[in-house]
Design a protein around this motif. Structure first.
Motif, PDB file in Angstrom:
ATOM      1  N   GLY A   1     -44.408 120.076  39.029  1.00 55.52           N
ATOM      2  CA  GLY A   1     -44.536 118.717  39.528  1.00 55.52           C
ATOM      3  C   GLY A   1     -45.974 118.420  39.911  1.00 55.52           C
ATOM      4  O   GLY A   1     -46.838 119.307  39.901  1.00 55.52           O
TER       5      GLY A   1
ATOM      6  N   CYS B   1     -39.978 125.247  38.261  1.00 59.16           N
ATOM      7  CA  CYS B   1     -40.180 123.796  38.251  1.00 59.16           C
ATOM      8  C   CYS B   1     -41.677 123.486  38.268  1.00 59.16           C
ATOM      9  O   CYS B   1     -42.484 124.268  38.784  1.00 59.16           O
ATOM     10  CB  CYS B   1     -39.543 123.143  39.482  1.00 59.16           C
TER      11      CYS B   1
ATOM     12  N   GLU C   1     -32.871 114.330  37.564  1.00 59.12           N
ATOM     13  CA  GLU C   1     -33.829 113.877  38.573  1.00 59.12           C
ATOM     14  C   GLU C   1     -33.141 113.176  39.741  1.00 59.12           C
ATOM     15  O   GLU C   1     -33.569 113.281  40.893  1.00 59.12           O
ATOM     16  CB  GLU C   1     -34.835 112.922  37.938  1.00 59.12           C
TER      17      GLU C   1
ATOM     18  N   CYS D   1     -37.792 120.726  35.749  1.00 58.50           N
ATOM     19  CA  CYS D   1     -37.300 122.053  36.102  1.00 58.50           C
ATOM     20  C   CYS D   1     -36.600 122.727  34.933  1.00 58.50           C
ATOM     21  O   CYS D   1     -35.848 122.096  34.182  1.00 58.50           O
ATOM     22  CB  CYS D   1     -36.323 121.959  37.274  1.00 58.50           C
TER      23      CYS D   1
ATOM     24  N   LYS E   1     -40.923 115.845  39.065  1.00 57.96           N
ATOM     25  CA  LYS E   1     -40.622 117.238  38.763  1.00 57.96           C
ATOM     26  C   LYS E   1     -39.915 117.408  37.416  1.00 57.96           C
ATOM     27  O   LYS E   1     -39.141 116.555  36.988  1.00 57.96           O
ATOM     28  CB  LYS E   1     -39.745 117.832  39.877  1.00 57.96           C
TER      29      LYS E   1
END
Length: 371
Positions: free
Chosen positions: A232, A230, A199, A225, A223
């Motif tokens: 979010g 991904c 992150e 991924c 988020k």
């Protein structure tokens, strides 16, 4: 009201879960059972002569693997059982040798020839077992294994069994041996082996080849991924419906679905899970807290299928029963099965049965056959 993207019960066991109430003004989502009827079936929670059983993974489109591991209350041994969801017939594939005692199947993976699983649970030490997919003898790969009490994920390569939890990776030769531990670095979480998401640096890294992929162009808050996709939280606007953003890791192919992001990536790079949507910032709005945990979606969940673009609500009936009536876990709670893909969901049904949703059995549209 819960802030968007903030987990109310991450990593916490669920007790006295409250069934959420739909927010006034939020979109009414169709029932998952109506959208994907072919994904639903039931299996028994108890088989005479065997004991309590739990679904752990699909062996094929119609056959589910059931695990019997609770040997405290009887003299039976742990066993793996195949169950045909069409006929209701079952067959014991393997029984643990004497001394091979475990409680829970924490994670399970399939190869072309074998079923491999991590087992454990207090007071039993964790162990790794394998057996032929068609049935036969169980073999112990490693025991006891060091590491966490829970397992975030696992993978089986040509030569190794790999599992991870809380920034640590463990591995052991498939043929057996001594497990080894390594760190995946601070602020990283593994989405699917060998890809870890960072992150702070906004990239994903291949822990085997050291390849990095920049995710800075991906929209959304909090988020998560994987190697290609991904997830979010869409940046919330006052009095707007909360949404979850799904994009490729390079920022392209953006799409959204209504919900509250729970900081969980796509299961099998295909299925998104979230809480039901809210009207953001509304004064006096209803708090929706479904009680997520590391192995549960709480008592209601929004499911998004990236391959077909469909979104639906999974809202099992609130079974009014107690554990003493034969239920193996909290009524109404949607559990994530031990399958390493995270695509097998289960919850209590009436008449001492497990209700099961096999997401991998849903036709995959533009994605092709991904089972």
């Amino acid at each position: 009201m819960l802030g968007i993207g903030v987990s109310a019960a991450c990593g916490v066991s669920i007790n006295n879960s409250r069934r959420p109430v739909a927010e006034v003004g939020a979109p009414a989502l169709p029932s998952a059972r109506k959208v994907w009827p072919q994904a639903f079936f039931v299996v028994p929670q108890f088989i005479k002569g065997i004991g309590d059983v739990t679904p752990v993974v699909m062996l094929d489109r119609n056959t589910v693997l059931l695990a019997h591991g609770d040997v405290v209350a009887d003299d039976t041994r742990p066993a793996m059982i195949s169950y045909d969801r069409r006929t209701g017939r079952h067959r014991v594939l393997a029984t643990a040798p004497k001394g091979g005692v475990y409680h829970d199947v924490l994670k399970v993976a399939l190869t072309d020839d074998e079923i491999i699983w991590i087992a454990g649970g207090d007071p039993s030490p964790q162990q790794i077992w394998a057996m032929p997919r068609t049935g036969g003898s169980m073999r112990l790969i490693a025991a006891p294994i060091s590491g966490p009490e829970t397992v975030d994920g696992m993978e089986v390569t040509k030569d190794e069994v790999i599992w991870w939890e809380e920034g640590e990776v463990y591995r052991v030769p498939l043929a057996g041996g001594i497990p080894q531990k390594s760190s995946i670095g601070k602020h990283r979480s593994i989405a699917s082996w060998p890809w870890a998401y960072d992150e702070q640096s906004d990239d994903i890294t291949n822990l085997v080849t050291s390849e990095k992929r920049d995710t800075g162009a991906v929209d959304g808050l909090f988020k998560r991924c994987g190697p290609t996709w991904c997830v979010g939280a869409a940046r919330p606007e006052q009095n707007e419906i909360t949404q979850v953003v799904v994009q490729r890791s390079d920022g392209t192919d953006r799409r959204v679905f209504p919900g509250q992001h729970r900081q969980r990536g796509l299961a099998a790079e295909r299925f998104g899970f979230s809480d039901p949507p809210l009207v953001y910032g509304r004064s006096g709005g209803t708090t929706i807290s479904s009680g997520w945990s590391s192995d549960s979606l709480g008592n209601v969940a929004v499911i998004y299928d990236r391959c077909t673009g469909k979104t639906a609500l999974l809202d099992p009936p609130d079974v009014k029963a107690s554990l003493s009536a034969g239920l193996q876990y909290d009524p109404g709670v949607i559990r994530i099965g031990a399958d390493k893909s995270g695509t097998l969901l289960l919850w209590n049904a009436l008449r001492e049965r497990h209700a099961v949703m096999d997401l991998a059995g849903i036709p995959s549209g533009s994605c092709g056959d991904i089972r």
